[in-house]
Write a protein that holds these residues in place. Structure first.
Motif, PDB file in Angstrom:
ATOM      1  N   THR A  74      26.202 145.144   9.336  1.00  0.00           N
ATOM      2  CA  THR A  74      26.241 146.587   9.537  1.00  0.00           C
ATOM      3  C   THR A  74      26.997 146.976  10.806  1.00  0.00           C
ATOM      4  OG1 THR A  74      24.080 146.504  10.606  1.00  0.00           O
ATOM      5  CG2 THR A  74      24.122 147.028   8.246  1.00  0.00           C
ATOM      6  N   ARG A  75      27.380 145.980  11.616  1.00  0.00           N
ATOM      7  CA  ARG A  75      28.195 146.259  12.796  1.00  0.00           C
ATOM      8  C   ARG A  75      29.626 145.839  12.504  1.00  0.00           C
ATOM      9  NH1 ARG A  75      24.817 143.522  17.480  1.00  0.00           N
ATOM     10  NH2 ARG A  75      26.608 142.181  17.178  1.00  0.00           N
ATOM     11  N   THR A  76      30.571 146.655  12.894  1.00  0.00           N
ATOM     12  CA  THR A  76      31.979 146.411  12.599  1.00  0.00           C
ATOM     13  C   THR A  76      32.433 145.049  13.108  1.00  0.00           C
ATOM     14  OG1 THR A  76      32.440 148.769  12.622  1.00  0.00           O
ATOM     15  CG2 THR A  76      34.318 147.303  12.879  1.00  0.00           C
ATOM     16  N   THR A  77      32.053 144.695  14.323  1.00  0.00           N
ATOM     17  CA  THR A  77      32.516 143.417  14.881  1.00  0.00           C
ATOM     18  C   THR A  77      31.990 142.240  14.064  1.00  0.00           C
ATOM     19  OG1 THR A  77      30.683 143.465  16.463  1.00  0.00           O
ATOM     20  CG2 THR A  77      32.824 144.247  17.238  1.00  0.00           C
ATOM     21  N   THR A  82      33.258 138.031  10.056  1.00  0.00           N
ATOM     22  CA  THR A  82      32.965 137.375   8.775  1.00  0.00           C
ATOM     23  C   THR A  82      34.161 137.447   7.847  1.00  0.00           C
ATOM     24  OG1 THR A  82      30.605 137.842   8.983  1.00  0.00           O
ATOM     25  CG2 THR A  82      31.434 137.386   6.768  1.00  0.00           C
ATOM     26  N   VAL A  83      34.765 138.630   7.728  1.00  0.00           N
ATOM     27  CA  VAL A  83      35.938 138.804   6.869  1.00  0.00           C
ATOM     28  C   VAL A  83      37.069 137.893   7.342  1.00  0.00           C
ATOM     29  CG1 VAL A  83      37.762 140.425   6.188  1.00  0.00           C
ATOM     30  CG2 VAL A  83      35.356 141.122   6.095  1.00  0.00           C
ATOM     31  N   GLN A  84      37.284 137.798   8.641  1.00  0.00           N
ATOM     32  CA  GLN A  84      38.347 136.941   9.168  1.00  0.00           C
ATOM     33  C   GLN A  84      38.089 135.479   8.841  1.00  0.00           C
ATOM     34  OE1 GLN A  84      41.270 138.096  10.728  1.00  0.00           O
ATOM     35  NE2 GLN A  84      41.839 136.005  10.174  1.00  0.00           N
ATOM     36  N   ARG A  85      36.840 135.038   8.984  1.00  0.00           N
ATOM     37  CA  ARG A  85      36.509 133.640   8.676  1.00  0.00           C
ATOM     38  C   ARG A  85      36.746 133.345   7.201  1.00  0.00           C
ATOM     39  NH1 ARG A  85      31.127 131.477  11.282  1.00  0.00           N
ATOM     40  NH2 ARG A  85      31.949 129.598  10.305  1.00  0.00           N
ATOM     41  N   LEU A  86      36.383 134.289   6.329  1.00  0.00           N
ATOM     42  CA  LEU A  86      36.614 134.092   4.898  1.00  0.00           C
ATOM     43  C   LEU A  86      38.111 134.078   4.595  1.00  0.00           C
ATOM     44  CD1 LEU A  86      33.757 136.349   3.506  1.00  0.00           C
ATOM     45  CD2 LEU A  86      33.852 133.842   3.499  1.00  0.00           C
ATOM     46  N   HIS A  87      38.837 134.993   5.216  1.00  0.00           N
ATOM     47  CA  HIS A  87      40.285 135.043   5.034  1.00  0.00           C
ATOM     48  C   HIS A  87      40.937 133.739   5.504  1.00  0.00           C
ATOM     49  CE1 HIS A  87      44.338 136.621   4.847  1.00  0.00           C
ATOM     50  NE2 HIS A  87      44.511 136.242   6.101  1.00  0.00           N
ATOM     51  N   ASP A  88      40.538 133.246   6.672  1.00  0.00           N
ATOM     52  CA  ASP A  88      41.092 132.003   7.210  1.00  0.00           C
ATOM     53  C   ASP A  88      40.814 130.816   6.290  1.00  0.00           C
ATOM     54  OD1 ASP A  88      42.006 133.442   9.384  1.00  0.00           O
ATOM     55  OD2 ASP A  88      40.458 132.697  10.769  1.00  0.00           O
ATOM     56  N   ALA A  89      39.694 130.868   5.570  1.00  0.00           N
ATOM     57  CA  ALA A  89      39.336 129.798   4.636  1.00  0.00           C
ATOM     58  C   ALA A  89      40.043 129.966   3.292  1.00  0.00           C
ATOM     59  CB  ALA A  89      37.816 129.765   4.432  1.00  0.00           C
ATOM     60  N   VAL A 116      29.889 152.472   6.841  1.00  0.00           N
ATOM     61  CA  VAL A 116      28.585 151.817   6.734  1.00  0.00           C
ATOM     62  C   VAL A 116      27.910 151.758   8.097  1.00  0.00           C
ATOM     63  CG1 VAL A 116      27.447 149.591   6.295  1.00  0.00           C
ATOM     64  CG2 VAL A 116      29.127 150.473   4.672  1.00  0.00           C
ATOM     65  N   GLU A 117      28.680 151.393   9.134  1.00  0.00           N
ATOM     66  CA  GLU A 117      28.113 151.295  10.478  1.00  0.00           C
ATOM     67  C   GLU A 117      27.625 152.659  10.963  1.00  0.00           C
ATOM     68  OE1 GLU A 117      29.476 150.171  14.996  1.00  0.00           O
ATOM     69  OE2 GLU A 117      30.498 149.207  13.328  1.00  0.00           O
ATOM     70  N   THR A 118      28.418 153.684  10.769  1.00  0.00           N
ATOM     71  CA  THR A 118      28.041 155.028  11.185  1.00  0.00           C
ATOM     72  C   THR A 118      26.819 155.510  10.428  1.00  0.00           C
ATOM     73  OG1 THR A 118      30.328 155.543  11.751  1.00  0.00           O
ATOM     74  CG2 THR A 118      28.856 157.414  11.408  1.00  0.00           C
ATOM     75  N   ASP A 119      26.801 155.289   9.121  1.00  0.00           N
ATOM     76  CA  ASP A 119      25.673 155.699   8.292  1.00  0.00           C
ATOM     77  C   ASP A 119      24.394 154.983   8.727  1.00  0.00           C
ATOM     78  OD1 ASP A 119      24.699 157.227   5.981  1.00  0.00           O
ATOM     79  OD2 ASP A 119      24.373 155.235   5.091  1.00  0.00           O
TER      80      ASP A 119
END
Length: 130
Positions: A74-77, A82-89, A116-119
């Protein structure tokens, strides 16, 4: 294409977890993905997400399916890490509810994650006011 699912619930809510699983399996069927494993966290992201990220380091996982973006954090960072790690894999992220299915949708995913984070903050703020 092989895929794993990731489910998360803030509380031990078995019906919500089952609903997430159903959405992800329906999505997988519609898109010709074969689910090989499911990872789950209760509360904050934790061991389930860590195990998922470890599993994606093998060549046997092509995609991760989540019900909605809030499952990845729920936090952007946290989400971006997580998205970067999946992309790198080399793993695709498939979002069952939003139907964003490729890395090209990264900008859209980022904008949606900011929402999502703001909500989440707004809901948290309003519950503290009660």
């Amino acid at each position: 294409m092989t895929a794993v699912t990731y489910r998360r619930s803030a509380t031990q809510n078995s019906s919500w977890l089952e609903s997430q699983e159903t959405e992800c399996r329906t999505y997988a069927r519609e898109h010709g993905l074969t689910i090989t494993d499911t990872f789950t966290d209760i509360g904050r992201t934790g061991d389930g997400l860590a195990d998922l990220l470890e599993a994606t380091q093998s060549d046997s996982v092509d995609a991760v399916i989540v019900n909605d973006l809030a499952r990845l954090g729920t936090r952007t960072t946290d989400h971006l890490t997580t998205v970067q790690r999946l992309h790198d894999a080399g793993v695709e992220i498939h979002v069952a509810k939003e139907r964003a299915t490729s890395q090209r949708d990264g900008l859209l995913v980022g904008v949606m994650q900011a929402y999502v984070e703001t909500d989440t903050r707004l809901v948290g703020d309003s519950s503290r006011e009660d």
